[in-house]
Design a protein around this motif. Structure first.
Motif, PDB file in Angstrom:
ATOM      1  N   UNK A  23      -6.139 -41.161  66.702  1.00 59.60           N
ATOM      2  CA  UNK A  23      -5.156 -39.603  67.718  1.00 59.60           C
ATOM      3  C   UNK A  23      -3.910 -40.098  68.278  1.00 59.60           C
ATOM      4  N   UNK A  24      -3.357 -38.631  67.977  1.00 59.13           N
ATOM      5  CA  UNK A  24      -1.899 -38.723  68.610  1.00 59.13           C
ATOM      6  C   UNK A  24      -2.139 -37.794  69.521  1.00 59.13           C
ATOM      7  N   UNK A  25      -1.942 -37.133  70.476  1.00 59.85           N
ATOM      8  CA  UNK A  25      -1.955 -36.532  71.733  1.00 59.85           C
ATOM      9  C   UNK A  25      -0.539 -36.202  72.021  1.00 59.85           C
ATOM     10  N   UNK A  26      -0.375 -34.302  71.565  1.00 54.65           N
ATOM     11  CA  UNK A  26       0.965 -34.138  71.806  1.00 54.65           C
ATOM     12  C   UNK A  26       1.616 -33.421  73.337  1.00 54.65           C
ATOM     13  N   UNK A  27       0.052 -33.955  74.342  1.00 58.95           N
ATOM     14  CA  UNK A  27       0.994 -33.617  75.743  1.00 58.95           C
ATOM     15  C   UNK A  27       1.283 -34.956  76.206  1.00 58.95           C
ATOM     16  N   UNK A  28       1.316 -35.936  76.195  1.00 59.57           N
ATOM     17  CA  UNK A  28       0.639 -37.097  76.929  1.00 59.57           C
ATOM     18  C   UNK A  28      -0.738 -37.682  77.025  1.00 59.57           C
ATOM     19  N   UNK A  29      -1.216 -39.703  76.806  1.00 57.76           N
ATOM     20  CA  UNK A  29      -1.965 -39.514  77.320  1.00 57.76           C
ATOM     21  C   UNK A  29      -3.044 -39.517  78.760  1.00 57.76           C
ATOM     22  N   UNK A  30      -1.232 -39.818  79.538  1.00 57.27           N
ATOM     23  CA  UNK A  30      -1.647 -40.105  80.820  1.00 57.27           C
ATOM     24  C   UNK A  30      -0.485 -39.294  82.269  1.00 57.27           C
ATOM     25  N   UNK A  31      -2.035 -38.110  82.527  1.00 55.71           N
ATOM     26  CA  UNK A  31      -1.143 -37.264  82.710  1.00 55.71           C
ATOM     27  C   UNK A  31      -1.773 -36.257  84.170  1.00 55.71           C
ATOM     28  N   UNK A  32      -1.527 -35.373  84.746  1.00 51.25           N
ATOM     29  CA  UNK A  32      -1.953 -34.794  85.731  1.00 51.25           C
ATOM     30  C   UNK A  32      -1.846 -33.029  85.140  1.00 51.25           C
ATOM     31  N   UNK A  33      -2.695 -32.337  84.526  1.00 46.84           N
ATOM     32  CA  UNK A  33      -2.662 -30.590  84.066  1.00 46.84           C
ATOM     33  C   UNK A  33      -3.395 -30.515  85.147  1.00 46.84           C
ATOM     34  N   UNK A  34      -2.234 -29.385  84.848  1.00 42.24           N
ATOM     35  CA  UNK A  34      -2.239 -27.814  86.470  1.00 42.24           C
ATOM     36  C   UNK A  34      -2.294 -26.622  85.885  1.00 42.24           C
ATOM     37  N   UNK A  44      -3.336 -34.914  66.681  1.00 37.58           N
ATOM     38  CA  UNK A  44      -3.868 -34.965  65.446  1.00 37.58           C
ATOM     39  C   UNK A  44      -4.240 -36.109  64.958  1.00 37.58           C
ATOM     40  N   UNK A  45      -4.715 -35.786  64.192  1.00 39.88           N
ATOM     41  CA  UNK A  45      -5.111 -37.261  63.506  1.00 39.88           C
ATOM     42  C   UNK A  45      -4.363 -37.768  62.985  1.00 39.88           C
TER      43      UNK A  45
END
Length: 270
Positions: free
Chosen positions: A56-67, A81-82
Motif C-alpha cells: 500500500x502507498x500513502x498519498x499523504x505520508x506515512x508519518x505525519x500529524x494531521x489536524x 493505494x494498492x
C-alpha cells in the motif's frame, strides 16, 4: 480528550478506531482505501499516525500529524493505494491524538484577559508563573479564594471539556487525577483551563459558547491542591503535553493590561 496511543496490526479492510468524539475509519476507492476521520469535538484535533504498510502507498505520508477541524465529518487523512493487486495487503499503524493544533506556533499574545472572578472582587495571586511551590517550568496562576467563589471567563470561547464529579483532595501530585476543571477553546487556537472547581460546580456544559466575563462555575478545593484556590492556565495543546503561555490581564478599572505578579492582590472593577 486524553492522549491515546494504540498499536494495531490488521489485514485490510479491518480498520476502525474510535475514542471519545474522534473516530478513524476507511472507505473503499477505485485504487484502494481512503482513511477518514470524524471529529465531533468543539476544537480541532491533532492526530499523529505512523502507518506501516505492505503493498500500500500513502498519498499523504506515512508519518505525519494531521489536524482535523472541529465538528467535521469524513475528513480525508490519506488515500492508501494498492501497489500490486495480486499480492496481499497489510496495515500496521500507531496513533496518538489530542485536542488542538499540535503544529500551531502563532497566537494572539496581546489579548487582554479579564480577571477570572466577579466585578468588585479582590483576590491574592498566591502563585504566579514559574511559581515557587508547584509551578516550576509552568506558566500557571493560582488565585487564593474561598470555596464556592463564582468563576468568570477570562476570554470568550467554547467549552470543549469539563470534569466536575470529584471531591477528593490532597497536597501531592497523585491527586492530580481528581482535578475538576472547565476547559475553554479560544478563537486563536489557545485553551484556558479553570481548575479545582468544586464537585458539581460547573454551570456550563460541553459545546456552550461563552462570552468574556461570563459566569461558568464555582471554585473549590479538589484534586491536587494545598487549599481552596482557582488554578488558571492558558496554553497551546500538543499531542502529549501543553505549552503554557504568559498572558496579560486587565486590573483595577480595566484601563491597562499587565502581567500579574506573585504575592500581589488584584481587584476587578470592570
Amino acid at each position: 480528550m486524553k492522549n491515546i496511543a494504540l498499536l494495531v496490526f490488521c489485514l485490510f479492510p479491518m480498520l476502525t478506531q474510535s475514542q471519545d468524539n474522534f473516530k478513524l475509519y476507511y472507505e473503499e476507492t477505485d485504487n484502494g482505501f481512503r482513511i477518514l476521520a470524524d471529529n465531533d469535538e468543539y476544537s480541532p484535533v491533532s492526530a499523529k499516525i505512523d502507518f506501516r504498510l505492505e503493498n500500500l502507498n500513502s498519498t499523504n505520508g506515512d508519518h505525519k500529524v494531521f489536524v482535523v477541524p472541529a465538528r467535521t465529518k469524513k475528513y480525508t487523512i490519506t488515500d492508501l493505494n494498492v501497489i500490486d493487486r495480486k499480492k496481499r495487503i497489510k496495515l500496521g499503524y500507531e496513533s496518538t491524538y489530542n485536542h488542538g493544533d499540535h503544529n500551531q506556533k502563532k497566537y494572539d499574545a496581546d489579548f487582554k484577559y479579564y480577571l477570572p472572578y466577579g466585578k468588585g472582587a479582590t483576590f491574592w495571586l498566591s502563585q504566579g508563573y514559574n511559581g515557587s511551590t508547584s509551578h516550576q517550568g509552568e506558566n500557571a496562576l493560582d488565585f487564593k479564594m474561598p470555596m464556592g467563589t463564582k468563576i468568570y471567563t477570562a476570554r470568550e470561547g467554547v467549552v470543549v471539556d469539563l470534569e466536575e464529579s470529584f471531591s477528593k483532595s490532597c497536597t501531592t501530585a497523585e491527586c492530580a487525577k481528581y482535578n475538576n476543571f472547565i476547559l475553554v477553546y479560544h478563537n486563536d487556537g489557545t485553551f484556558a483551563e479553570y481548575t479545582h472547581i468544586k464537585k458539581n460546580g460547573a454551570s456550563v456544559t460541553i459545546g456552550d459558547q461563552v462570552k468574556i466575563g461570563q459566569f461558568i462555575g464555582y471554585s473549590g478545593d479538589v484534586g491536587w491542591a494545598t487549599g481552596p484556590h482557582l488554578h488558571f492556565i492558558v496554553f497551546l495543546q500538543r499531542l502529549k503535553d501543553r505549552e503554557t503561555l504568559k498572558t496579560k490581564f486587565l486590573t483595577g478599572k480595566g484601563s491597562k493590561a499587565i502581567q500579574l505578579t506573585e504575592k500581589e492582590q488584584y481587584t476587578r472593577e470592570y
